[in-house]
Design a protein around this motif. Structure first.
Motif, PDB file in Angstrom:
ATOM      1  N   LYS A 275       0.735  -0.215 -11.402  1.00  0.00           N
ATOM      2  CA  LYS A 275      -0.258  -1.172 -10.907  1.00  0.00           C
ATOM      3  C   LYS A 275       0.362  -2.104  -9.868  1.00  0.00           C
ATOM      4  O   LYS A 275      -0.259  -2.410  -8.838  1.00  0.00           O
ATOM      5  N   ALA A 276       1.572  -2.588 -10.136  1.00  0.00           N
ATOM      6  CA  ALA A 276       2.242  -3.473  -9.176  1.00  0.00           C
ATOM      7  C   ALA A 276       2.470  -2.767  -7.852  1.00  0.00           C
ATOM      8  O   ALA A 276       2.222  -3.330  -6.769  1.00  0.00           O
ATOM      9  N   LYS A 277       2.941  -1.515  -7.918  1.00  0.00           N
ATOM     10  CA  LYS A 277       3.204  -0.761  -6.680  1.00  0.00           C
ATOM     11  C   LYS A 277       1.904  -0.481  -5.932  1.00  0.00           C
ATOM     12  O   LYS A 277       1.862  -0.566  -4.690  1.00  0.00           O
ATOM     13  N   ALA A 278       0.841  -0.151  -6.659  1.00  0.00           N
ATOM     14  CA  ALA A 278      -0.443   0.116  -6.003  1.00  0.00           C
ATOM     15  C   ALA A 278      -0.929  -1.116  -5.258  1.00  0.00           C
ATOM     16  O   ALA A 278      -1.448  -1.016  -4.137  1.00  0.00           O
ATOM     17  N   ALA A 279      -0.768  -2.281  -5.867  1.00  0.00           N
ATOM     18  CA  ALA A 279      -1.192  -3.524  -5.208  1.00  0.00           C
ATOM     19  C   ALA A 279      -0.350  -3.789  -3.968  1.00  0.00           C
ATOM     20  O   ALA A 279      -0.889  -4.119  -2.891  1.00  0.00           O
ATOM     21  N   ALA A 280       0.962  -3.642  -4.105  1.00  0.00           N
ATOM     22  CA  ALA A 280       1.839  -3.897  -2.958  1.00  0.00           C
ATOM     23  C   ALA A 280       1.552  -2.922  -1.822  1.00  0.00           C
ATOM     24  O   ALA A 280       1.504  -3.318  -0.640  1.00  0.00           O
ATOM     25  N   ASP A 281       1.360  -1.658  -2.142  1.00  0.00           N
ATOM     26  CA  ASP A 281       1.058  -0.672  -1.097  1.00  0.00           C
ATOM     27  C   ASP A 281      -0.251  -1.000  -0.384  1.00  0.00           C
ATOM     28  O   ASP A 281      -0.355  -0.874   0.845  1.00  0.00           O
ATOM     29  N   ALA A 282      -1.247  -1.396  -1.148  1.00  0.00           N
ATOM     30  CA  ALA A 282      -2.538  -1.728  -0.544  1.00  0.00           C
ATOM     31  C   ALA A 282      -2.410  -2.916   0.404  1.00  0.00           C
ATOM     32  O   ALA A 282      -3.019  -2.929   1.487  1.00  0.00           O
ATOM     33  N   LEU A 283      -1.622  -3.897   0.010  1.00  0.00           N
ATOM     34  CA  LEU A 283      -1.484  -5.099   0.820  1.00  0.00           C
ATOM     35  C   LEU A 283      -0.549  -4.897   2.010  1.00  0.00           C
ATOM     36  O   LEU A 283      -0.825  -5.364   3.119  1.00  0.00           O
ATOM     37  N   ILE A 284       0.553  -4.199   1.797  1.00  0.00           N
ATOM     38  CA  ILE A 284       1.582  -4.078   2.837  1.00  0.00           C
ATOM     39  C   ILE A 284       1.285  -2.922   3.788  1.00  0.00           C
ATOM     40  O   ILE A 284       1.421  -3.048   5.007  1.00  0.00           O
ATOM     41  N   GLN A 285       0.876  -1.780   3.238  1.00  0.00           N
ATOM     42  CA  GLN A 285       0.724  -0.575   4.056  1.00  0.00           C
ATOM     43  C   GLN A 285      -0.712  -0.307   4.504  1.00  0.00           C
ATOM     44  O   GLN A 285      -0.932   0.218   5.587  1.00  0.00           O
ATOM     45  N   ASP A 286      -1.666  -0.658   3.668  1.00  0.00           N
ATOM     46  CA  ASP A 286      -3.048  -0.232   3.913  1.00  0.00           C
ATOM     47  C   ASP A 286      -3.948  -1.304   4.500  1.00  0.00           C
ATOM     48  O   ASP A 286      -5.141  -1.068   4.685  1.00  0.00           O
ATOM     49  N   GLY A 287      -3.415  -2.480   4.751  1.00  0.00           N
ATOM     50  CA  GLY A 287      -4.169  -3.486   5.479  1.00  0.00           C
ATOM     51  C   GLY A 287      -5.137  -4.314   4.658  1.00  0.00           C
ATOM     52  O   GLY A 287      -5.977  -5.033   5.220  1.00  0.00           O
ATOM     53  N   TYR A 288      -5.055  -4.245   3.340  1.00  0.00           N
ATOM     54  CA  TYR A 288      -5.922  -5.083   2.515  1.00  0.00           C
ATOM     55  C   TYR A 288      -5.386  -6.509   2.468  1.00  0.00           C
ATOM     56  O   TYR A 288      -4.176  -6.742   2.590  1.00  0.00           O
ATOM     57  N   ASP A 289      -6.291  -7.447   2.297  1.00  0.00           N
ATOM     58  CA  ASP A 289      -5.916  -8.862   2.237  1.00  0.00           C
ATOM     59  C   ASP A 289      -5.710  -9.347   0.809  1.00  0.00           C
ATOM     60  O   ASP A 289      -4.947 -10.296   0.582  1.00  0.00           O
ATOM     61  N   PHE A 290      -6.405  -8.711  -0.149  1.00  0.00           N
ATOM     62  CA  PHE A 290      -6.496  -9.245  -1.507  1.00  0.00           C
ATOM     63  C   PHE A 290      -6.415  -8.122  -2.525  1.00  0.00           C
ATOM     64  O   PHE A 290      -7.046  -7.073  -2.360  1.00  0.00           O
ATOM     65  N   ALA A 291      -5.625  -8.344  -3.577  1.00  0.00           N
ATOM     66  CA  ALA A 291      -5.538  -7.379  -4.683  1.00  0.00           C
ATOM     67  C   ALA A 291      -5.774  -8.101  -6.002  1.00  0.00           C
ATOM     68  O   ALA A 291      -5.183  -9.159  -6.257  1.00  0.00           O
ATOM     69  N   TYR A 292      -6.619  -7.511  -6.823  1.00  0.00           N
ATOM     70  CA  TYR A 292      -6.929  -8.026  -8.162  1.00  0.00           C
ATOM     71  C   TYR A 292      -6.323  -7.046  -9.155  1.00  0.00           C
ATOM     72  O   TYR A 292      -6.788  -5.918  -9.290  1.00  0.00           O
ATOM     73  N   ILE A 293      -5.246  -7.463  -9.818  1.00  0.00           N
ATOM     74  CA  ILE A 293      -4.556  -6.598 -10.783  1.00  0.00           C
ATOM     75  C   ILE A 293      -4.975  -7.045 -12.180  1.00  0.00           C
ATOM     76  O   ILE A 293      -4.634  -8.146 -12.624  1.00  0.00           O
ATOM     77  N   HIS A 294      -5.692  -6.180 -12.861  1.00  0.00           N
ATOM     78  CA  HIS A 294      -6.206  -6.510 -14.195  1.00  0.00           C
ATOM     79  C   HIS A 294      -5.427  -5.738 -15.246  1.00  0.00           C
ATOM     80  O   HIS A 294      -5.254  -4.521 -15.134  1.00  0.00           O
ATOM     81  N   ILE A 295      -4.949  -6.469 -16.279  1.00  0.00           N
ATOM     82  CA  ILE A 295      -4.212  -5.843 -17.372  1.00  0.00           C
ATOM     83  C   ILE A 295      -4.900  -6.197 -18.684  1.00  0.00           C
ATOM     84  O   ILE A 295      -5.016  -7.374 -19.046  1.00  0.00           O
ATOM     85  N   GLU A 296      -5.346  -5.172 -19.397  1.00  0.00           N
ATOM     86  CA  GLU A 296      -6.148  -5.355 -20.605  1.00  0.00           C
ATOM     87  C   GLU A 296      -5.321  -5.589 -21.870  1.00  0.00           C
ATOM     88  O   GLU A 296      -5.818  -6.105 -22.867  1.00  0.00           O
ATOM     89  N   ALA A 297      -4.035  -5.230 -21.840  1.00  0.00           N
ATOM     90  CA  ALA A 297      -3.236  -5.137 -23.067  1.00  0.00           C
ATOM     91  C   ALA A 297      -3.203  -6.404 -23.925  1.00  0.00           C
ATOM     92  O   ALA A 297      -3.350  -6.311 -25.153  1.00  0.00           O
ATOM     93  N   PRO A 298      -3.000  -7.611 -23.374  1.00  0.00           N
ATOM     94  CA  PRO A 298      -2.951  -8.784 -24.262  1.00  0.00           C
ATOM     95  C   PRO A 298      -4.247  -8.982 -25.045  1.00  0.00           C
ATOM     96  O   PRO A 298      -4.219  -9.395 -26.209  1.00  0.00           O
TER      97      PRO A 298
END
Length: 401
Positions: A275-298
């Motif tokens: 999830k962390a890598k997907a967010a970073a790739d979207a922001l750094i490589q793919d030109g997105y401005d905002f990433a919402y990383i949701h983690i359900e586990a807690p």
């Protein structure tokens, strides 16, 4: 400038005697949060409006910037968007959990709900059981759709929104007082037990010592939602990274891009690093401005009353998401603002959601702002910084005020 929200579902909790008066967040080893917290704004935010149910639906809508009082039409319609169900205006959708009920009682209404997630049943196993429900509960005007893990969907054509109880709110209780008043829905739930309790897959689960997924449970009724485009509303191109249909549905409704991460499953052993890598790739490589990383586990661990694993889930978020996401953005030379918060508390004591305000941490890579020494419920409460309307916090993240 890049923007990130790390949404730690249900992470907030209460001080616990067995933790020496600390919360799971205070107890967890979180070196990355510890590094960022003294450089951040830390405060409290009310994500659930007064008088509304403290669900992940209302709370996440709020965090992502949509006033639940204006946009909320029910939980399951948002999940329907994720599954790809094109609801008509007269349709009513229901969340259909596959739950575990006790089996020793003779009458359905005397059974007790043991597990709202059937041991976090796999999507593959659950799909087999949903097919059995489709066949065994076939009725004109009602249609089942398979979702993810224990989370599925029922559509009632030309239906009515009826008040129903979330199963995670009544764990260990006799179900008779919480069954639907609508006779058809009740009959379908009762028959679902007859179908699923003897299903070969559940017989095999019991042989393996797993909780049988032996009943459908309907809740979260609502009608088709209408969300404004996130990019139009905020001027930011955004992505959603979640394994949960609810969050994916919010993204679909808001015309955000959903990123599916292999191995992400909404449970304790999800693919945090992916999830962390997907967010970073979207922001750094793919030109997105905002990433919402949701983690359900807690949240799942809170519902299970599993203190050790709730602490572990927080540590995994810190080690595999917060540290790496911040590090990848720093290494790429990107300025960024990162908001870390739960959507609501899921205290171990009650094993369900509460509507109390939650702590947030807002870090800006360009400047230090010391408001507290650490990020946790106690420190956040003492700063005196408070957002009473949770849906406005994203404007603060985006520096619109």
């Amino acid at each position: 400038m890049k923007y990130v929200i790390v949404l730690c579902d249900g992470m907030a909790d209460e001080p616990m005697e067995e933790l020496g008066g600390k919360t799971p967040l205070e107890t967890a080893a979180t070196p990355n949060l510890d590094r960022l917290a003294p450089l951040s704004e830390i405060g409290m935010v009310r994500t659930v409006p007064e008088g509304m149910s403290p669900g992940s639906d209302t709370a996440n809508l709020s965090v992502i910037g949509y006033n639940p009082r204006e946009y909320y039409t029910g939980r399951s319609p948002l999940e329907a968007l994720s599954i790809g169900v094109d609801m008509e205006q007269t349709d009513v959708s229901f969340r259909c959990n596959i739950v575990t009920l006790t089996e020793e009682q003779e009458r359905y209404e005397d059974r007790v709900i043991v597990d709202h997630s059937s041991g976090e049943i796999s999507t593959e196993d659950a799909a087999v059981l949903v097919e059995a429900l489709k066949e065994g509960l076939k009725r004109e005007g009602y249609e089942f759709y398979a979702g993810t893990s224990y989370r599925h969907l029922l559509i009632w054509k030309n239906g009515q929104v009826v008040e129903l109880t979330p199963p995670h709110d009544i764990l260990t209780r006799r179900i008779g007082d919480y069954l639907p008043q609508d006779q058809v829905l009740r009959e379908m739930m009762e028959k679902s037990y007859e179908i699923l309790s003897v299903h070969p897959l559940n017989l095999e689960r019991k042989r393996k010592g797993l909780n049988p997924a032996n009943s459908a449970w309907f809740w979260g009724a609502g009608t088709r939602p209408m969300l404004r485009s996130f990019e139009e509303k905020n001027g930011k191109k955004g992505v959603m990274i979640s394994a949960v249909d609810l969050l994916k549905g919010i993204a679909v409704g808001a015309s955000m891009h959903n990123i599916s991460v292999e191995g992400a499953n909404g449970g304790l052993n999800t693919n945090y690093a992916g999830k962390a890598k997907a967010a970073a790739d979207a922001l750094i490589q793919d030109g997105y401005d905002f990433a919402y990383i949701h983690i359900e586990a807690p949240d799942e661990m809170g519902h299970q009353g599993n203190l050790a694993n709730k602490i572990l889930s927080i540590e995994k978020i810190d080690h595999d998401i917060i540290g790496p996401a911040a590090g990848m953005l720093e290494d790429a030379g990107e300025d960024f603002r990162m908001l870390v918060l739960p959507d609501h508390p899921t205290p171990i004591r009650v094993r369900t959601h509460t509507s109390d305000p939650v702590p947030y941490m807002l870090y800006d890579s360009r400047k230090a702002e010391h408001t507290a020494d650490a990020y946790n419920e106690a420190e956040a409460s003492e700063t005196g910084i408070r957002e009473d309307e949770g849906y406005t916090l994203i404007d603060h993240l985006f520096e619109k005020r």
